[in-house]
Design a protein around this motif. Sequence first.
Motif, short mmCIF file in Angstrom:
data_model
loop_
_atom_site.label_atom_id
_atom_site.label_comp_id
_atom_site.label_asym_id
_atom_site.label_seq_id
_atom_site.Cartn_x
_atom_site.Cartn_y
_atom_site.Cartn_z
N HIS A 269 21.86 6.84 12.77
CA HIS A 269 21.33 7.94 13.91
C HIS A 269 19.80 7.07 14.25
O HIS A 269 18.89 6.67 13.21
N PRO A 270 19.58 6.90 15.41
CA PRO A 270 18.40 6.53 15.90
C PRO A 270 16.94 7.45 15.46
O PRO A 270 16.53 6.89 14.46
N LEU A 271 17.10 8.99 15.11
CA LEU A 271 16.65 9.57 14.71
C LEU A 271 15.83 9.64 12.99
O LEU A 271 15.20 9.60 12.41
N ALA A 272 17.52 9.27 12.18
CA ALA A 272 17.42 8.61 11.56
C ALA A 272 16.42 7.69 11.33
O ALA A 272 15.19 7.07 9.94
N LEU A 273 16.56 6.68 11.70
CA LEU A 273 15.83 5.63 11.76
C LEU A 273 14.55 5.18 12.11
O LEU A 273 13.75 5.02 11.00
N GLU A 274 14.21 6.75 13.07
CA GLU A 274 12.92 6.66 13.05
C GLU A 274 12.01 6.89 11.93
O GLU A 274 11.16 6.94 11.42
N ALA A 275 13.24 8.26 11.80
CA ALA A 275 12.35 8.89 10.47
C ALA A 275 12.10 8.21 8.93
O ALA A 275 11.01 8.27 7.94
N ALA A 276 12.90 6.81 8.49
CA ALA A 276 13.34 6.65 7.96
C ALA A 276 12.36 5.50 7.57
O ALA A 276 11.80 4.90 6.95
N LYS A 277 11.45 5.24 8.98
CA LYS A 277 10.40 4.82 8.95
C LYS A 277 8.84 4.55 8.29
O LYS A 277 8.28 4.42 7.56
N ARG A 278 8.73 6.29 8.00
CA ARG A 278 7.59 6.90 7.00
C ARG A 278 8.58 7.64 5.86
O ARG A 278 7.33 8.61 4.84
N ASP A 279 9.56 7.19 5.59
CA ASP A 279 10.01 7.78 4.42
C ASP A 279 11.35 6.87 4.02
O ASP A 279 12.35 6.65 3.98
N PRO A 280 10.77 6.31 2.86
CA PRO A 280 11.39 5.06 1.80
C PRO A 280 12.55 5.45 1.04
O PRO A 280 12.98 4.70 1.02
N LYS A 281 12.19 6.86 0.56
CA LYS A 281 13.57 7.74 -0.13
C LYS A 281 14.47 7.42 0.88
O LYS A 281 15.40 7.69 0.19
N LEU A 282 14.32 8.01 1.66
CA LEU A 282 14.95 8.46 2.84
C LEU A 282 16.30 7.23 3.53
O LEU A 282 17.44 7.18 3.43
N ALA A 283 15.29 5.92 3.66
CA ALA A 283 15.18 4.30 4.02
C ALA A 283 16.71 4.98 2.97
O ALA A 283 18.07 3.95 3.47
#
Length: 870
Positions: A269-283
């Motif tokens: 999801h675009p929001l997940a991709l966006e959030a992953a930029k600032r959170d490597p664990k999420l990525a």
Amino acid sequence: SERYNAKEAEPKWQKAWADRQLFLTRDDDPRPKYYVLEMFPYPSGRIHMGHVRNYAMGDVLARYKRARGFNVMHPMGWDAFGMPAENAAMQNKVHPKEWTYANIATMRAQLQSMGLSLDWSREFATCDPAYYKQQQRLFLDFLAAGLVDRKSAKVNWDPVDQTVLANEQVIDGKGWRSGAAVEQRELTQWFFRITDFAADLDAKLDTLTRWPEKVRLMQRNWIGRSDGLHVRFALDPATTPAGERELPVYTTRPDTLFGARFMAIAADHPLALEAAKRDPKLAAFAEECRRHGTAQEEIDRAEKKGYDTGIRAVHPFDPSWTLPVYVANFVLMDYGTGAIFGCPAHDQRDLDFAQAYGLGAVPVVCPAGTDPASVVITDTAYTGEGRMINSRFLDGMTPQEAFDDVARRLESETAPGGGAVAERRTNYRLRDWGISRQRYWGCPIPVIHCGDCGTQPVPAEDLPVLLPDDVSFDRPGNPLDRHPTWRDVPCPACGKPARRETDTMDTFVDSSWYFARFTAPHLGSAPTDKAIADSWLPVNQYIGGVEHAILHLLYSRFFTRAMRKTGWVGLDEPFEGMFTQGMVVHETYREADGTWVQPVDVRFESGTGERQAFHVKTGAPIVIGPIEKMSKSRKNTVDPDDIIASYGADTARWFMLSDSPPERDAIWSDEGVQGANRLMQRVYRLVNRIAAPDFGPAAPDAAKAAHRTLAAVEEAFERLHFNVAVARINELVNALSGVSADRAKDAPPAPPADPSAVEQIRAATGMLLQMLAPMMPHLAEECWGILGRPGLVAEAAWPTLDRSLLVEDEVTLPVQINGKKRAEVTVARTADNSFVEQAVLSLDAVIRALEGKTPRKIVVVPQRIVNVVV
Ligand code: ANZ
Ligand code: ZN
């Protein structure tokens, strides 16, 4: 007496039909058209009993409709592209083309030996360049009409077969053919936009009244219409990456909004991709999610996992209520909006998820008869009806009322970004149809990729894009990829070096329009002649296996719509009547060590107790196993050729039609085959006897029996209840055998034959043969000649039903002598009194009771009673 020799007779009649071109269909024949089609076979090598059953059914209908005066089209062809040809090439070093056409030759001869009334002049194979040329033309037309996409998509990749698999070809995470664990890969693929027609494909199911309910339901579920609400949740700016303001979700349960505990979005999801930029664990978590399959059952089975993005969404009915936004592995990007609100109390997946992450569950629907205060949700979400609770202004409503109320309120509310907060939306589960296959033996996709001009269609005058013959199968993968002289071509637009598309089309494409092609099978200039296609289509009766109830039928329905849009046909629904036949099943046999044994190698003894089985060669005891679908792996197949060689095609056909209702499984058994064979011989003897010059019938009731049978058989054929027709015909054979029974040696001499009774019985026998002819066409021809009928039964017009013979036209009256009932007499309803008196006086019981005296009076109360006064 003489026996019917099917082996000699069958080829003789097949030749007679062929010589007279009886089954050749003309477009300009003025009689009403009737198109009967059985699913065409894949040329795997030899026909099997499933084919025999399928084609026997279609043939009955074709022959019956022909006799009833229709201009019947009954064509046959070959669904000839596909993996097995490539596997044979790899294993046996034989070219797929050679293998395929050799199989076609074998199977054509086998089908011909069945005596099917097919129009062979229309035959084609989907691997014929003339056919796939037109398929390429259709592809380019669809491309121009915006019905084709090329997009990157996550696909199921079979690492052994080195190809993409459709979701339904992945079984328990493994490739259906190779058994290898399927991987997820991101590949650029060609898609047909079947979803453009989702609403229509769903709605028109209602019009398909001559389809099995079960098949319509399967299609409906596959299309998966869902009526819900699109709701835009605001995001709490303090927690959200810059630029993102809102999170739209798709829900079918807006009534449960006050039970919301969290939000969940897909890993991509675009929001997940966006959030992953600032959170490597999420990525890393999102990456992990992407590796898993997207098949529904796989998702349902997988453990629910999520990752809190830290973002908070605002409840649409309460600005002070925020909900955590998770990335979750059970939310798919390509459905709805790729985001949901989770209501654990009323959705099992949400509940599993909430339990894993300690998010709680607030029930908002209270089942009828339950105290709202006592409703608790533990391990099972409640998805039933009831009344709303814990839901402020919704309390007391039914979920449906609450749905409407929420929808009304949010539709009229304006979101911060403008527009309504919510709108009603209909979604479909159906996905676009990915048709790219990285295989050789399929229809080449006619495009060329140019570095400068992008994807260019192959110019019409360059079609077909022929498959190259010189390919090697010494390595896995697609031989077209490593065939430079085929692959490297100039760009049709700029002339610079470019590359052909090396993907070929899913073989389901080939079978999605063959029924239309049969209407003009050899037209070189176009896929169809629209006027001719429209004069034949829809197929009036389509017959095939239930295994094709979803994909093949759906793809064909899509193709018909796409061909309508591009001007090749003028209708939407290709199949007016659909019938799905059951499988052919057989007992299974094993040796003590578990090895499967084929039926021909088993012999039975059934002395006193249970039936026992032994190996015919070794004498070893055999374990009789359950009845299962005939399959090579179980070795429980019976080769149609063997049956035809020993008993004749008619026996095989009759048995396949007689055994059980055609939609059910048919159990193949030796006894059944022999029964069919006995019937065949019995009819032959019967006809010989009735046709003999000295034939004198015993009792003349034949016309009535024949017309009753005719009425039943007509109905049975129309409804494809072939087993019912068989049963009725058996009864008629019995009835005719009764009236024509051979006299015992010491019986008194036959009374002189009543010529009109003889005529009647011979006429009834002719009708019997006509009813038999769709099912046992060869025997019927042979007997038709013996009975002295002119021409061929295959050309004879169907008998006209005499309805007056169907009414019950006899009465049975009690006969009293001096007030006591002594006998009964059966007479025509219309018989006059003097006829009834004569009939009564000739009854044995009456003669005995009268002891030679003449009665004083006989009183006949018409249709009620007869009184004899002595
Ligand atoms: C809140 C809710 C509460 C839902 C509840 C269900 C029960 P169908 O019928 O298949 O359309 N959903 C929506 N988009 C999704 C996606 N991309 N991936 C996974 N799940 C998704 O199902 C619609 C329901 O499936 C939606 O309604 C949504 O969850 C979920 F008590 O919204 B529901
Ligand atoms: Zn170019």
